[in-house]
Design a protein around this motif. Structure first.
Motif, mmCIF file in Angstrom:
data_model
loop_
_atom_site.group_PDB
_atom_site.id
_atom_site.type_symbol
_atom_site.label_atom_id
_atom_site.label_comp_id
_atom_site.label_asym_id
_atom_site.label_seq_id
_atom_site.Cartn_x
_atom_site.Cartn_y
_atom_site.Cartn_z
ATOM 1 N N VAL A 153 -11.606 8.523 11.441
ATOM 2 C CA VAL A 153 -11.500 9.537 10.399
ATOM 3 C C VAL A 153 -11.959 8.933 9.076
ATOM 4 O O VAL A 153 -11.374 7.968 8.586
ATOM 5 C CB VAL A 153 -10.062 10.061 10.265
ATOM 6 C CG1 VAL A 153 -9.984 11.124 9.176
ATOM 7 C CG2 VAL A 153 -9.560 10.602 11.598
ATOM 8 N N ASN A 154 -13.028 9.512 8.527
ATOM 9 C CA ASN A 154 -13.473 9.137 7.182
ATOM 10 C C ASN A 154 -12.689 10.002 6.193
ATOM 11 O O ASN A 154 -12.915 11.203 6.088
ATOM 12 C CB ASN A 154 -14.972 9.371 7.054
ATOM 13 C CG ASN A 154 -15.536 8.932 5.711
ATOM 14 O OD1 ASN A 154 -16.632 9.315 5.332
ATOM 15 N ND2 ASN A 154 -14.799 8.132 4.959
ATOM 16 N N LEU A 155 -11.753 9.363 5.517
ATOM 17 C CA LEU A 155 -10.805 10.086 4.667
ATOM 18 C C LEU A 155 -10.928 9.598 3.227
ATOM 19 O O LEU A 155 -10.878 8.397 2.957
ATOM 20 C CB LEU A 155 -9.374 9.850 5.177
ATOM 21 C CG LEU A 155 -8.234 10.354 4.305
ATOM 22 C CD1 LEU A 155 -8.217 11.883 4.278
ATOM 23 C CD2 LEU A 155 -6.903 9.816 4.824
ATOM 24 N N THR A 156 -11.072 10.533 2.301
ATOM 25 C CA THR A 156 -11.080 10.163 0.889
ATOM 26 C C THR A 156 -9.918 10.871 0.185
ATOM 27 O O THR A 156 -10.086 11.883 -0.476
ATOM 28 C CB THR A 156 -12.417 10.551 0.227
ATOM 29 O OG1 THR A 156 -12.644 11.955 0.412
ATOM 30 C CG2 THR A 156 -13.563 9.777 0.845
ATOM 31 N N VAL A 216 -5.119 -4.020 8.881
ATOM 32 C CA VAL A 216 -5.538 -3.505 7.579
ATOM 33 C C VAL A 216 -6.547 -4.484 6.983
ATOM 34 O O VAL A 216 -6.290 -5.688 6.912
ATOM 35 C CB VAL A 216 -4.331 -3.349 6.633
ATOM 36 C CG1 VAL A 216 -4.769 -2.779 5.290
ATOM 37 C CG2 VAL A 216 -3.259 -2.467 7.282
ATOM 38 N N ASP A 217 -7.702 -3.967 6.538
ATOM 39 C CA ASP A 217 -8.774 -4.840 6.065
ATOM 40 C C ASP A 217 -9.521 -4.193 4.899
ATOM 41 O O ASP A 217 -9.661 -2.967 4.847
ATOM 42 C CB ASP A 217 -9.739 -5.122 7.220
ATOM 43 C CG ASP A 217 -10.842 -6.099 6.844
ATOM 44 O OD1 ASP A 217 -10.517 -7.230 6.444
ATOM 45 O OD2 ASP A 217 -12.027 -5.720 6.942
ATOM 46 N N ASN A 218 -9.972 -5.034 3.979
ATOM 47 C CA ASN A 218 -10.851 -4.620 2.869
ATOM 48 C C ASN A 218 -10.182 -3.585 1.967
ATOM 49 O O ASN A 218 -10.592 -2.420 1.891
ATOM 50 C CB ASN A 218 -12.169 -4.079 3.417
ATOM 51 C CG ASN A 218 -13.222 -3.905 2.334
ATOM 52 O OD1 ASN A 218 -13.110 -4.486 1.252
ATOM 53 N ND2 ASN A 218 -14.245 -3.112 2.622
ATOM 54 N N ILE A 219 -9.164 -4.044 1.269
ATOM 55 C CA ILE A 219 -8.419 -3.208 0.331
ATOM 56 C C ILE A 219 -8.658 -3.740 -1.078
ATOM 57 O O ILE A 219 -8.532 -4.942 -1.342
ATOM 58 C CB ILE A 219 -6.915 -3.208 0.649
ATOM 59 C CG1 ILE A 219 -6.678 -2.789 2.104
ATOM 60 C CG2 ILE A 219 -6.171 -2.291 -0.314
ATOM 61 C CD1 ILE A 219 -7.165 -1.412 2.469
ATOM 62 N N GLY A 220 -8.983 -2.844 -1.992
ATOM 63 C CA GLY A 220 -9.411 -3.241 -3.327
ATOM 64 C C GLY A 220 -8.282 -3.564 -4.286
ATOM 65 O O GLY A 220 -7.179 -3.971 -3.898
ATOM 66 N N HIS A 257 -13.969 0.503 -1.310
ATOM 67 C CA HIS A 257 -12.701 -0.121 -1.667
ATOM 68 C C HIS A 257 -12.495 -0.125 -3.185
ATOM 69 O O HIS A 257 -11.544 -0.722 -3.685
ATOM 70 C CB HIS A 257 -12.630 -1.556 -1.118
ATOM 71 C CG HIS A 257 -13.518 -2.525 -1.817
ATOM 72 N ND1 HIS A 257 -14.761 -2.847 -1.362
ATOM 73 C CD2 HIS A 257 -13.340 -3.257 -2.929
ATOM 74 C CE1 HIS A 257 -15.317 -3.730 -2.164
ATOM 75 N NE2 HIS A 257 -14.466 -3.994 -3.135
ATOM 76 N N THR A 258 -13.347 0.589 -3.906
ATOM 77 C CA THR A 258 -13.178 0.692 -5.355
ATOM 78 C C THR A 258 -12.783 2.102 -5.798
ATOM 79 O O THR A 258 -12.588 2.330 -6.992
ATOM 80 C CB THR A 258 -14.477 0.297 -6.080
ATOM 81 O OG1 THR A 258 -15.523 1.214 -5.713
ATOM 82 C CG2 THR A 258 -14.890 -1.117 -5.718
ATOM 83 N N ARG A 297 -9.336 1.620 -1.868
ATOM 84 C CA ARG A 297 -8.904 0.962 -3.111
ATOM 85 C C ARG A 297 -7.428 0.609 -3.027
ATOM 86 O O ARG A 297 -6.987 -0.410 -3.538
ATOM 87 C CB ARG A 297 -9.161 1.892 -4.293
ATOM 88 C CG ARG A 297 -9.001 1.224 -5.649
ATOM 89 C CD ARG A 297 -9.184 2.248 -6.748
ATOM 90 N NE ARG A 297 -9.301 1.617 -8.065
ATOM 91 C CZ ARG A 297 -9.258 2.286 -9.218
ATOM 92 N NH1 ARG A 297 -9.097 3.609 -9.199
ATOM 93 N NH2 ARG A 297 -9.389 1.657 -10.368
ATOM 94 N N GLY A 298 -6.677 1.476 -2.375
ATOM 95 C CA GLY A 298 -5.266 1.260 -2.105
ATOM 96 C C GLY A 298 -4.870 2.149 -0.939
ATOM 97 O O GLY A 298 -5.583 3.096 -0.598
#
Length: 530
Positions: free
Chosen positions: A284-287, A362-366, A310-311, A338-339
């Motif tokens: 799921v691509n979720l924004t 969990v990976d690549n969190i800004g 991640h920004t 980003r979070g």
């Protein structure tokens, strides 16, 4: 006469005197003899060697003058009830027995018969236990979305001597499934309609002899009222307009869903986004999922969620008060945000009773960390439970919560490239914002995050500002997790090797522990890597 000749003369005279006195023969005793002891010696050494699940090799030391042996074997403890007898020739000193029952106690005894007619020897007795056997070559746990039920696929060596399968639960009578000739020859059996969330012990037997076993707990069933959503359906529209109070969506395994800024409808109080627990996760691509003020719980299980960057993106970013009291992530892969969960805005007085994360990667969190709460508002994280999970590439604080909280518990987790230089595992930005409880148990901290080559002045902090009540137990810091001495993780074990030496391939996110000397190998970190 020299000395040697003198000694020889004395010796001759001494033995001549003995002959004159008369020495009695071996049979002329002046006391009675118990003839029951006048018998053949038993084998002095007798042992069970090469014990297997259904076989054993019995060995003994041969007796001089024996013409044969009698071996008796029984399935008991030195009782020898209806033993099986073997008559063995004098020159044999071992025998291999096959077809024994697995995990069973046997007794064996052996005696010798004389070639000269003397009475047979006494028995030499021993006892031994056969080993367990495992002929299952593959066991596949399955779950069917449509029937909402568990199943089990069992495979064993085709043509093995087996008769039936026995299925046991903690309560109730066991179920016996007799195997057909075709199933035995194929070495395959499908067990269907197993109860959800139930402990099972599955045995495969040949008569009474157990030849293999498998123990596991079935998966939970989907809640009543669930709906399966395939990739052709508009998941965002479902979330935006659904009129169901408890919306339970099971996403198609392996499917891709693209949802941009979904906003939960006012009717949805409880949302569950689920997927099959054993098949390929849907992606799921979720924004950012926007909650309605009526939303009370969100559960996301067995999914992969990712943002565009991640920004910029979050999973949940709340700037208003809601009724939400629980957010749960279970068995998920979360990355490129980003979070993950953020509370902000002076108008936000949300009281989140539980944030639970279990069995996640969990990976690549800004820059806003895994959990974030701004200095504004009256929100509160009452309980944060993070267990059995792996975190990598979190470039700032792991948690940045600038309001007082309740209990924050982290247990059985692995961290790598987490916490940037000068940042903290928890940042509160003030002593008034400390949680009541902060505990880290059985976790491993690998290399902290830094850019380029490491500089000696770079390090990380436990809690900023320092929190003296941090409790750390059963946890380890590898040598490339450099801790600022003014902000210690009191109680953490420092290990002298780097992440590259302890983990299989941390740069590629393989944190399997390969260092056999590492003291936390068996009990620390995310269990999936032990």
């Amino acid at each position: 006469m020299n000395l040697n000749n003198l000694i020889k003369s004395i010796t001759v005279i001494f033995f001549a005197g003995l002959l004159l006195l008369g020495v009695p023969s071996c049979n002329d005793y002046d006391f009675s003899v118990d003839e029951s002891f006048n018998r053949t010696f038993r084998p002095p050494l007798f042992s069970a060697e090469g014990i297997r699940a259904s076989s054993v090799r019995l060995e003994w030391e041969k007796v001089r003058g024996a013409k044969s042996y009698l071996l008796e074997v029984s399935r008991d403890s030195l009782e020898f009830i209806d033993p099986v007898q073997y008559e063995l020739p004098y020159h044999q000193d071992s025998i291999t027995l096959t077809g024994l029952m697995t995990e069973s106690r046997y007794s064996a005894r052996i005696k010798a018969f004389s070639a000269t007619g003397a009475p047979e020897s006494e028995f030499h007795e021993i006892t031994f236990v056969t080993l367990g056997e495992q002929i299952f070559e593959e066991v596949i746990r399955g779950f069917d979305d449509l029937s909402n039920s568990n199943y089990l696929e069992l495979r064993w060596m085709p043509g093995s001597e087996v008769t039936h399968i026995r299925i046991e639960m903690l309560e109730g009578e066991p179920e016996i499934i007799n195997l057909t000739e075709e199933e035995i020859e194929q070495g395959y059996k499908l067990i269907e309609s197993l109860k959800p969330a139930t402990n099972y012990l599955v045995r495969i037997l040949n008569g009474e002899s157990r030849r293999g076993w498998y123990s596991y707990t079935t998966f939970e069933a989907y809640p009543e009222g669930y709906r399966v959503v395939n990739s052709e359906e508009d998941l965002k529209s479902i979330l935006d307009i659904s009129g169901e109070e408890h919306l339970i969506l099971v996403l198609e395994s392996g499917a891709f869903f693209d949802i941009r800024r979904p906003q939960l409808s006012a009717d949805i109080r409880h949302l569950e986004l689920l997927a099959n627990p054993v098949k390929e996760r849907p992606v799921v691509n979720l924004t950012t999922l926007t909650l309605h003020q009526n939303t009370e719980s969100v559960t996301i299980r067995n999914l992969e969620l990712f943002g565009d960057s991640h920004t910029s993106d979050y999973i949940i970013n709340e700037n208003k008060t809601t009724n939400i009291n629980s957010i749960v992530f279970d068995n998920c892969y979360l990355h490129t945000f980003r979070g993950v969960v953020r509370m902000q805005n002076s108008a936000n007085t949300t009281q989140l009773e539980l944030l639970k994360v279990n069995n996640c990667v969990v990976d690549n969190i800004g820059g806003f960390g895994f959990v974030n709460g701004s200095a504004d508002g009256g929100y509160r994280f009452e309980n944060i439970e993070i267990t059995n999970s792996t975190f990598s590439l979190i470039i700032a604080h792991f948690m940045d919560i600038r309001k007082p909280g309740g209990s924050y518990i982290i247990e059985n987790c692995t961290f790598y490239d987490v916490i940037g230089h000068g940042r903290g595992f928890l940042n509160t930005a003030g002593v008034d914002n400390f949680p009541e409880i902060l505990e880290i148990r059985n976790s491993i901290f690998g290399k902290f995050y830094y850019v380029g080559e490491y500089r000696e002045d770079e390090s990380v902090r436990s809690v900023n500002p320092y929190f003296p009540n941090l409790f750390v137990d059963g946890s380890y810091a590898l040598s490339d997790f450099v801790i600022n001495p003014d902000y210690p993780f009191v109680g953490i074990g420092e290990y002298a090797k780097t992440s590259e030496e302890v983990f299989a391939n941390p740069k590629e996110r393989d944190f399997t522990i390969i260092d056999s000397a590492f003291p936390g190998r068996a009990a620390s970190g995310d269990p999936r890597w032990r």
